[in-house]
Structure formats: structure tokens, C-alpha cells
Design a protein around this motif. Structure first.
Motif, PDB file in Angstrom:
ATOM      1  N   SER A   1      13.635   1.241 -24.403  1.00  0.00           N
ATOM      2  CA  SER A   1      13.197   1.456 -25.069  1.00  0.00           C
ATOM      3  C   SER A   1      12.385   0.515 -26.420  1.00  0.00           C
ATOM      4  CB  SER A   1      13.706   2.779 -25.902  1.00  0.00           C
ATOM      5  OG  SER A   1      12.712   3.523 -26.848  1.00  0.00           O
ATOM      6  N   LYS A   2      11.263   1.369 -26.991  1.00  0.00           N
ATOM      7  CA  LYS A   2      11.507  -0.193 -28.043  1.00  0.00           C
ATOM      8  C   LYS A   2      12.149   0.126 -29.472  1.00  0.00           C
ATOM      9  CE  LYS A   2       7.704  -2.407 -30.540  1.00  0.00           C
ATOM     10  NZ  LYS A   2       7.759  -2.353 -32.008  1.00  0.00           N
ATOM     11  N   SER A   3      11.741   1.379 -29.640  1.00  0.00           N
ATOM     12  CA  SER A   3      12.308   1.867 -30.433  1.00  0.00           C
ATOM     13  C   SER A   3      14.293   2.463 -31.007  1.00  0.00           C
ATOM     14  CB  SER A   3      12.437   3.992 -30.378  1.00  0.00           C
ATOM     15  OG  SER A   3      12.515   3.874 -31.686  1.00  0.00           O
ATOM     16  N   ALA A   4      14.846   2.104 -29.196  1.00  0.00           N
ATOM     17  CA  ALA A   4      16.122   1.870 -28.718  1.00  0.00           C
ATOM     18  C   ALA A   4      16.692   0.213 -29.505  1.00  0.00           C
ATOM     19  CB  ALA A   4      16.908   1.962 -28.046  1.00  0.00           C
ATOM     20  N   ARG A   5      15.566  -0.567 -29.408  1.00  0.00           N
ATOM     21  CA  ARG A   5      16.114  -2.175 -29.195  1.00  0.00           C
ATOM     22  C   ARG A   5      15.610  -2.318 -31.089  1.00  0.00           C
ATOM     23  NH1 ARG A   5      11.833  -6.963 -28.243  1.00  0.00           N
ATOM     24  NH2 ARG A   5      10.965  -6.402 -28.601  1.00  0.00           N
ATOM     25  N   ASP A   6      14.728  -1.236 -31.812  1.00  0.00           N
ATOM     26  CA  ASP A   6      14.434  -1.720 -32.926  1.00  0.00           C
ATOM     27  C   ASP A   6      15.616  -1.650 -33.750  1.00  0.00           C
ATOM     28  OD1 ASP A   6      11.811  -2.719 -32.614  1.00  0.00           O
ATOM     29  OD2 ASP A   6      10.539  -1.172 -33.037  1.00  0.00           O
ATOM     30  N   PHE A   7      16.501  -0.346 -33.288  1.00  0.00           N
ATOM     31  CA  PHE A   7      17.042   0.440 -33.823  1.00  0.00           C
ATOM     32  C   PHE A   7      18.599  -0.140 -34.220  1.00  0.00           C
ATOM     33  CE2 PHE A   7      21.140   2.986 -32.687  1.00  0.00           C
ATOM     34  CZ  PHE A   7      21.722   4.154 -34.184  1.00  0.00           C
ATOM     35  N   SER A   8      18.801  -1.612 -33.141  1.00  0.00           N
ATOM     36  CA  SER A   8      20.418  -1.953 -32.921  1.00  0.00           C
ATOM     37  C   SER A   8      19.817  -2.875 -33.502  1.00  0.00           C
ATOM     38  CB  SER A   8      20.377  -2.349 -30.819  1.00  0.00           C
ATOM     39  OG  SER A   8      18.988  -3.007 -31.062  1.00  0.00           O
ATOM     40  N   GLU A   9      18.781  -4.111 -33.628  1.00  0.00           N
ATOM     41  CA  GLU A   9      17.971  -4.626 -34.959  1.00  0.00           C
ATOM     42  C   GLU A   9      18.262  -4.376 -36.254  1.00  0.00           C
ATOM     43  OE1 GLU A   9      14.782  -7.017 -32.531  1.00  0.00           O
ATOM     44  OE2 GLU A   9      16.349  -7.404 -31.287  1.00  0.00           O
ATOM     45  N   TYR A  10      17.800  -2.998 -36.435  1.00  0.00           N
ATOM     46  CA  TYR A  10      17.750  -2.385 -37.655  1.00  0.00           C
ATOM     47  C   TYR A  10      18.902  -3.083 -39.124  1.00  0.00           C
ATOM     48  CZ  TYR A  10      17.373   0.721 -41.628  1.00  0.00           C
ATOM     49  OH  TYR A  10      17.602   1.616 -43.061  1.00  0.00           O
ATOM     50  N   GLU A  11      17.705  -3.875 -39.940  1.00  0.00           N
ATOM     51  CA  GLU A  11      18.320  -5.010 -41.118  1.00  0.00           C
ATOM     52  C   GLU A  11      20.576  -4.334 -41.800  1.00  0.00           C
ATOM     53  OE1 GLU A  11      15.209  -3.748 -44.600  1.00  0.00           O
ATOM     54  OE2 GLU A  11      15.663  -5.756 -44.199  1.00  0.00           O
ATOM     55  N   LYS A  12      19.809  -2.846 -41.911  1.00  0.00           N
ATOM     56  CA  LYS A  12      21.315  -1.905 -42.764  1.00  0.00           C
ATOM     57  C   LYS A  12      22.249  -1.722 -41.540  1.00  0.00           C
ATOM     58  CE  LYS A  12      18.601  -0.601 -46.763  1.00  0.00           C
ATOM     59  NZ  LYS A  12      18.709  -1.646 -47.678  1.00  0.00           N
ATOM     60  N   PHE A  13      22.131  -2.300 -40.445  1.00  0.00           N
ATOM     61  CA  PHE A  13      22.842  -2.890 -39.043  1.00  0.00           C
ATOM     62  C   PHE A  13      23.861  -4.223 -39.341  1.00  0.00           C
ATOM     63  CE2 PHE A  13      21.085   1.403 -37.434  1.00  0.00           C
ATOM     64  CZ  PHE A  13      21.871   2.630 -38.175  1.00  0.00           C
ATOM     65  N   ASN A  14      23.304  -4.850 -40.256  1.00  0.00           N
ATOM     66  CA  ASN A  14      22.881  -6.601 -39.962  1.00  0.00           C
ATOM     67  C   ASN A  14      23.923  -6.452 -41.215  1.00  0.00           C
ATOM     68  OD1 ASN A  14      22.847  -9.433 -39.917  1.00  0.00           O
ATOM     69  ND2 ASN A  14      20.807  -8.950 -39.887  1.00  0.00           N
ATOM     70  N   TYR A  15      25.458  -7.110 -40.222  1.00  0.00           N
ATOM     71  CA  TYR A  15      26.711  -7.412 -40.536  1.00  0.00           C
ATOM     72  C   TYR A  15      26.551  -9.060 -41.742  1.00  0.00           C
ATOM     73  CZ  TYR A  15      28.640 -10.735 -37.703  1.00  0.00           C
ATOM     74  OH  TYR A  15      29.034 -11.942 -37.323  1.00  0.00           O
TER      75      TYR A  15
END
Length: 441
Positions: A59-73
Motif C-alpha cells: 500500500s502506498k500509504s504504508a510505504r509512505d509511513f515507513s519513509e516518514y521523515e519524523k521516523f528517520n533516525y
């Protein structure tokens, strides 16, 4: 303490605190702050039910969730004072929903990892979809279901295992192990498979039957398909099978073995890697062929530099291998592990035999295989001073295999000492959890 032991069997005690501490790790660790978790989540959340080394859709939204900048360590890397905000994590439930737009999954370098490492997470995610369309909730459902499945497998094994289960329990309660178990990382189920394998082997020592033999071949094949560098585990498998098959004269053993090995070879031969890694591998192979003895030097150079890192990584080099615990903490764990091994040794001094040699040879071969795979794919061509990419958590299953050396502790005093150590071990995670929390928030 002995009263507690009598009330709670050690496997029940294990299950209770494994779920408690594992759940805490799963909940307080921000999304994707476990190594490679973005790729692992993309595989677990993919549309495909069964997969091996194919491209996946999500799902595009799931991929976007995994690439969300706030989760970028890497944000934290850029700013030493950066902290995660719980409100920002919780707010993602308001704008990431499961949708029907399908895109390519971002599997990073994990393309070849098969479904055998992701079915618990996938089940957890799919069950959550029955109750919510919020991806954040599904993400944590996948983490917790992975923990739940692994805990049940290990719990059942601890009820059956006859060898030194104390070592297995200590490995399971290492902060590194618990943080993996409470994530989407496939290493969680891989560790569980390894414990299942040594449990079946241990039970076959006591009583042989054909079903156990086939189970050993099946589980070891799943292990190797999940992580090909663990192919040398077959040394242990074949030793135990040979020892007990010859008693029963199981004439179809060789046929089954050939079929399993053939399937593994087909799978490994179809491994696909990116062009950069492929070119790196070719250059490294050429370098090793022209300097055949240099690899011995590379191994020793790497151990001279990275041995402390590997030890810390086994115990607890958390997050993206960037969260270190206090040195005293590592020393305490090493002390307890040493005590358990010493107790097992004192319980039976007659461990210097062919079985021990085969197990040690297999463990060392797996370690060298892991080193070679990382050297070929991730180390700069021609580099001889160390190997890149090998981390401590890859070695956890080796310790579990190593535990096959030690028989069950029968001496009453040594047994009680073991139990007291095992009562303490789970709660050492309180400090690690505190360290994690103040690191993130």
C-alpha cells in the motif's frame, strides 16, 4: 527465591517476563528504530502472501509511513539533542491509513529474505486490519504478534529441551534479543527456529523416531533458506542424525537429505543482489583468489578491532547499533553467562568428545561464513584491516547452537544456583529499558 521457583516453573517464569519486557521494548522503541526495520516492515506488510526473492507490492500509504521523515533516525545523527516526541508518533494515526493504491515495496537490501522470516508479523498486521485502518496500530500489532509467536515457540521448547536450557534463557533475555523480538526484524523468528532445532535434536538424543528426524531436516532447511550463511549448521544436524539413524537403519535418510540440499542450492543460486554488491563481490573474489592466504589475516585483523563490538552487540548494542549501555552492565551479563557455562561444565566434565568437536566446528564455520558473506558484499574491495557489516545480533543463534555441548544439570546444588541466576537475569532489562527511554524521549 526457592519458593518462587517452586511456585513458578522456569518456563512459566520465562513466558511471563519475556512478554512483559518484550512488550515494553516494542512499545517504547519508536517506529523503525531497530536495524533495517523499514525494509522488514515493507516485507511483512506487502500484498503478497507467500514470497521468496521476488519484488513486492505494498500500500502506498504504508510505504509512505515507513519513509516518514519524523521516523528517520539520521535526524538524530545530525542533531545530538534531537528527541522523539510521543505526540508526533501518535499523530501519525490521523494521516496514514491503509489504501488501495499499490506501489513497489522498499525492501532495501532484504529482497531475498523469504516469507519464513515474516509470517508472524504479516499475520499480526492482517489481523489488525480487521479492526482498524490506521497503519500505526497495524505497525505495533505486527511487532507484538511477532513477539507473541516467538515467545510461544520458545516456551514450548523450554518445556521439552533437555540440554542446557539455562544458556537459551539467558540469550532470550539479552536486551539485544528482546529488542529484536519486539520488532519486525526477521532475526526474531530466526532465533526461535534455532531454539526449535536444538530442542528437537536434544529430544532425539533421548528417544529416536523418524518424525523427529524429518523435523530436524525441515527446520534446518528453513534456517538455511532464511539465512544462507548458516549452511554449516548441517555439520551438527548430520552428526546427530548419523548417530541415531544408524541405530534405526532409516534407509531413506540419504534420499531426504539430497532433496533438501538440492532445494537449498536452487534457492541460493537464484539469489538476486544489486549491481553494486554484485560488482563488489566479483572484485573481492578476484582479490581473494590472487591472495588466498590473505583471508586468514583479514579474519584476525577484524577480530582484533571488532571483537569487543561483537560482544556488546550480542548483549545489547541497541537501536541502529548506536545505543550503548553502561560497561558494568556488559560485565554483569558476561559474569552470569560465564557462571552458567561453568556450572554446566562442572555438572559433566566429560564434554571433550566428538560431539563437542562437531558443535564447535559448526559454530566456528558459521561465524566464518557470516564474515565471508559480509566481506564479499559490504566491505570495500581490497580492504584487509577489518570486515564491514557484521553485527553482534547475527551471532545469537550461534550461542544457542553452542548450548548443545552441555547436558542437563542434575546436581541439586548447581541446579539451584542456576535457578537463582535465571530469576535475576530478566530484570537486568530494567536498566536497558530506562537507557532506551531517555535516549529516545
Amino acid at each position: 527465591m526457592f519458593t518462587i521457583v517452586k511456585i513458578f516453573k522456569i518456563e512459566n517464569y520465562f513466558l511471563l517476563f519475556f512478554l512483559i519486557y518484550g512488550s515494553i521494548y516494542a512499545i517504547i522503541t519508536p517506529p523503525f528504530y531497530v536495524s533495517d526495520e523499514m525494509g522488514h516492515f515493507n516485507k511483512a506488510a506487502s500484498k503478497e502472501i507467500v514470497f521468496f526473492n521476488s519484488d513486492l507490492k505494498i500500500s502506498k500509504s504504508a510505504r509512505d509511513f515507513s519513509e516518514y521523515e519524523k521516523f528517520n533516525y539520521y535526524i538524530y545523527k545530525k542533531s545530538e539533542n534531537y528527541k522523539f516526541k510521543k505526540s508526533e508518533i501518535l499523530n501519525t494515526k490521523s494521516f496514514f491509513f491503509w489504501d488501495n493504491e499499490i506501489v513497489d515495496a522498499t525492501t532495501q537490501s532484504l529482497k531475498n529474505y523469504p516469507i519464513t522470516g515474516y509470517w508472524p508479523q504479516k499475520i499480526g498486521i492482517n489481523i489488525s486490519k480487521l479492526f482498524t485502518d490506521k497503519i500505526l496500530y497495524s505497525f505495533y500489532a505486527g511487532r507484538l504478534f511477532n513477539l507473541f509467536v516467538c515467545s510461544l515457540i520458545i516456551f514450548v521448547c523450554l518445556k521439552k529441551i533437555s540440554n542446557s536450557r539455562e544458556i537459551v534463557i539467558i540469550v532470550c533475555f539479552l536486551p539485544m534479543t528482546l529488542s529484536i523480538m519486539g520488532s519486525h526484524n526477521q532475526d526474531a523468528i530466526f532465533i526461535s527456529y534455532t531454539i526449535l532445532l536444538i530442542t528437537i535434536i536434544s529430544s532425539m538424543i533421548e528417544k529416536y523416531n523418524v518424525y523427529k528426524l524429518l523435523s530436524i531436516l525441515m527446520v534446518s532447511t528453513i534456517l538455511i533458506i532464511t539465512k544462507p550463511p548458516y549452511l554449516p549448521i548441517y555439520f551438527v544436524v548430520y552428526y546427530f542424525i548419523y548417530e541415531y539413524v544408524k541405530k534405526a537403519k532409516f534407509k531413506y535418510f540419504n534420499i531426504f537429505s539430497i532433496i533438501f540440499i538440492f532445494l537449498i542450492c536452487i534457492y541460493i543460486s537464484n539469489y538476486e543482489i544489486d549491481k553494486i554488491s554484485e560488482n563488489n563481490k566479483i572484485q573481492q573474489i578476484k582479490f581473494l583468489l590472487t591472495n588466498p592466504l590473505i583471508y586468514i589475516e583479514i579474519i584476525f585483523n577484524d577480530l582484533a578491532i571488532h571483537f569487543p563490538k561483537y560482544v556488546m552487540g550480542v548483549i545489547g548494542h541497541l537501536g541502529h547499533n548506536d545505543i550503548l549501555l553502561n560497561k558494568l552492565y556488559y560485565y554483569i551479563y558476561l559474569l552470569f553467562i560465564s557462571l552458567i557455562i561453568l556450572i554446566s561444565f562442572l555438572n559433566n566434565l566429560n564434554i571433550f568428545n566428538l560431539r563437542t568437536f562437531v558443535i564447535l566446528f559448526s559454530c566456528i564455520s558459521i561465524f566464518l561464513s557470516l564474515q565471508l558473506s559480509q566481506y564479499l558484499y559490504f566491505t570495500a574491495p581490497g580492504k584487509t584491516n577489518f570486515i564491514q557489516g557484521l553485527v553482534g545480533r547475527y551471532l545469537l543463534p550461534i550461542i544457542i547452537i553452542f548450548s548443545l555441548i552441555f547436558p542437563k544439570v542434575n546436581n541439586y546444588k548447581l541446579k539451584n544456583l542456576n535457578k537463582n541466576i535465571l530469576l535475576i537475569i530478566p530484570h537486568l532489562n530494567i536498566w536497558a529499558i530506562y537507557k532506551l527511554y531517555i535516549f529516545f524521549y
